[in-house]
Design an enzyme around this catalytic site. Structure first.
Site, PDB file in Angstrom:
ATOM      1  N   ARG A  38      -2.882 -10.096   5.561  1.00 10.79           N
ATOM      2  CA  ARG A  38      -3.327 -10.153   4.165  1.00 10.79           C
ATOM      3  C   ARG A  38      -2.211  -9.626   3.267  1.00 10.79           C
ATOM      4  NH1 ARG A  38      -5.686  -6.621   0.560  1.00 10.79           N
ATOM      5  NH2 ARG A  38      -7.295  -7.470  -0.814  1.00 10.79           N
ATOM      6  N   LYS A  69       0.817  -1.220   0.000  1.00 11.40           N
ATOM      7  CA  LYS A  69       0.000   0.000   0.000  1.00 11.40           C
ATOM      8  C   LYS A  69       0.850   1.269   0.000  1.00 11.40           C
ATOM      9  CE  LYS A  69      -4.282  -2.011   1.640  1.00 11.40           C
ATOM     10  NZ  LYS A  69      -5.254  -2.174   2.735  1.00 11.40           N
TER      11      LYS A  69
HETATM   12  C1  YH5 Z   1      -7.587  -4.580   3.796  1.00 17.05           C
HETATM   13  O1  YH5 Z   1      -6.692  -3.845   4.219  1.00 17.05           O
HETATM   14  N1  YH5 Z   1      -7.516  -4.036   1.300  1.00 17.05           N
HETATM   15  S1  YH5 Z   1      -8.181  -4.011  -1.338  1.00 17.05           S
HETATM   16  C2  YH5 Z   1      -3.879  -0.133  -2.698  1.00 17.05           C
HETATM   17  C3  YH5 Z   1      -2.570  -0.547  -2.925  1.00 17.05           C
HETATM   18  C4  YH5 Z   1      -2.214  -1.860  -2.691  1.00 17.05           C
HETATM   19  C5  YH5 Z   1      -3.165  -2.762  -2.232  1.00 17.05           C
HETATM   20  C6  YH5 Z   1      -0.951   0.167  -4.443  1.00 17.05           C
HETATM   21  N2  YH5 Z   1      -9.198  -5.384   0.738  1.00 17.05           N
HETATM   22  C7  YH5 Z   1      -7.970  -4.654   2.432  1.00 17.05           C
HETATM   23  O2  YH5 Z   1      -5.197  -4.440  -1.235  1.00 17.05           O
HETATM   24  N3  YH5 Z   1      -9.685  -6.269   2.947  1.00 17.05           N
HETATM   25  C8  YH5 Z   1      -8.291  -4.483   0.315  1.00 17.05           C
HETATM   26  O3  YH5 Z   1      -1.689   0.396  -3.316  1.00 17.05           O
HETATM   27  C9  YH5 Z   1      -9.007  -5.503   2.069  1.00 17.05           C
HETATM   28  N4  YH5 Z   1      -8.303  -5.376   4.656  1.00 17.05           N
HETATM   29  C10 YH5 Z   1      -9.320  -6.190   4.236  1.00 17.05           C
HETATM   30  N5  YH5 Z   1      -9.959  -6.927   5.152  1.00 17.05           N
HETATM   31  C11 YH5 Z   1      -6.882  -2.778  -1.384  1.00 17.05           C
HETATM   32  C12 YH5 Z   1      -5.501  -3.292  -1.531  1.00 17.05           C
HETATM   33  C13 YH5 Z   1      -4.480  -2.341  -2.028  1.00 17.05           C
HETATM   34  C14 YH5 Z   1      -4.821  -1.030  -2.272  1.00 17.05           C
END
Ligand code: YH5
Length: 272
Positions: free
Chosen positions: A251, A217
């Site tokens: 996760r 993230k």
């Molecule tokens: C979470 O924290 N996150 S989707 C932006 C990024 C990288 C990854 C490049 N679903 C979560 O993974 N479910 C998502 O920057 C989730 N907890 C739970 N429970 C977003 C994601 C991401 C977004």
């Protein structure tokens, strides 16, 4: 009901399945499923206990996805994984119909970034009788990063969980089914994200399992000034920091590396 994940258990890794959106123009639907299945198989052999499958992009600024499109993306995947592998599946969705059909297709956990606040979700989740992850988000994905504000980020999010837990219990959902997640990156500044990470332990007072999702993230990219493909070390570091404070589900995109780091971190803690 026995909790699938006990609050005191060693952390388990949840692998994120990339669901490349629509357009089967490349090799068609079967090739698409095949690529996804290989990815899941790899994550399982790398030590993932849960595979998170989602069809909605909730990245900052992302547009909404229709119900049908989300169903088309996730249901065939859940069916295929269930047919081929013995691994728990979580369905990352905020739509009641998607939750319902996903659980009917074999999903084991509901993972809702909107904490079951959308129409019909509490009812469907109560019927489904599976573990539920309630995530905190301030605002909505399209605008959530514009000006996030809290009196006390940890305290405000604990208040949110107390309200959502009460709503779940009122619907007949059992407390033992619930998992809480502060929602890294969902309506939080860089500083607020790190206040949450530094104080993740405070959420243990709720007596529920904690899920932590920081993998790749912006909270990592902003500090390290790097792009998503270079965030492995930062992601693993945040995973260890979360696990050391009692996070139960981590996760991640990079399963193998995280599993290795957590083994060292947890073995060290066990020898305290
Ligand atoms: C979470 O924290 N996150 S989707 C932006 C990024 C990288 C990854 C490049 N679903 C979560 O993974 N479910 C998502 O920057 C989730 N907890 C739970 N429970 C977003 C994601 C991401 C977004």
């Amino acid at each position: 009901m026995k909790q699938l994940i006990e609050p005191n258990a060693q952390p388990v890794v949840m692998g994120i399945l990339n669901t490349t959106p629509d357009s089967f123009s490349d090799g068609g639907k079967f090739q698409h499923l095949d690529i996804a299945l290989n990815q899941v198989e790899q994550m399982v052999s790398d030590g993932a206990s849960i595979i998170d499958i989602g069809g909605e992009s909730t990245r900052p600024g992302a547009a909404d996805v229709s119900e049908q499109e989300e169903l088309d993306r996730v249901i065939p995947l859940i069916e295929a994984v269930k047919r081929h592998l013995d691994v728990a599946i979580s369905i990352d969705t905020s739509k009641a119909v998607v939750m319902q059909q996903a659980v009917a297709s074999g999903a084991d956990i509901i993972n809702d970034v909107r904490g079951l606040q959308n129409e019909g979700c509490l009812q469907v989740a109560a019927q489904a009788n599976v573990p539920i992850c309630l995530m905190h988000m301030q605002g909505l994905p399209r605008t959530m990063q514009e000006n996030p504000q809290y009196n006390d980020v940890v305290g405000d999010i604990i208040d949110f969980f107390e309200q959502r837990i009460a709503a779940c219990l009122a619907q007949g959902i059992k407390r033992e089914q619930l998992i809480i997640d502060p929602g890294f990156g969902f309506g939080k500044t860089l500083e607020q994200n790190y206040q949450l990470l530094a104080n993740l332990k405070a959420f243990k007072t709720m007596g529920l399992p904690i899920l932590s999702g920081t993998s790749r993230k912006s909270m990592i990219g902003k500090l390290l000034n790097n792009e998503v493909e270079d965030r492995l070390i930062g992601s693993v570091t945040t995973a260890v920091i979360a696990a050391q404070q009692g996070a139960n589900i981590i996760r991640v995109h990079d399963v193998k590396e995280t599993v290795e780091a957590l083994k060292i971190a947890m073995y060290t803690l066990a020898n305290k």
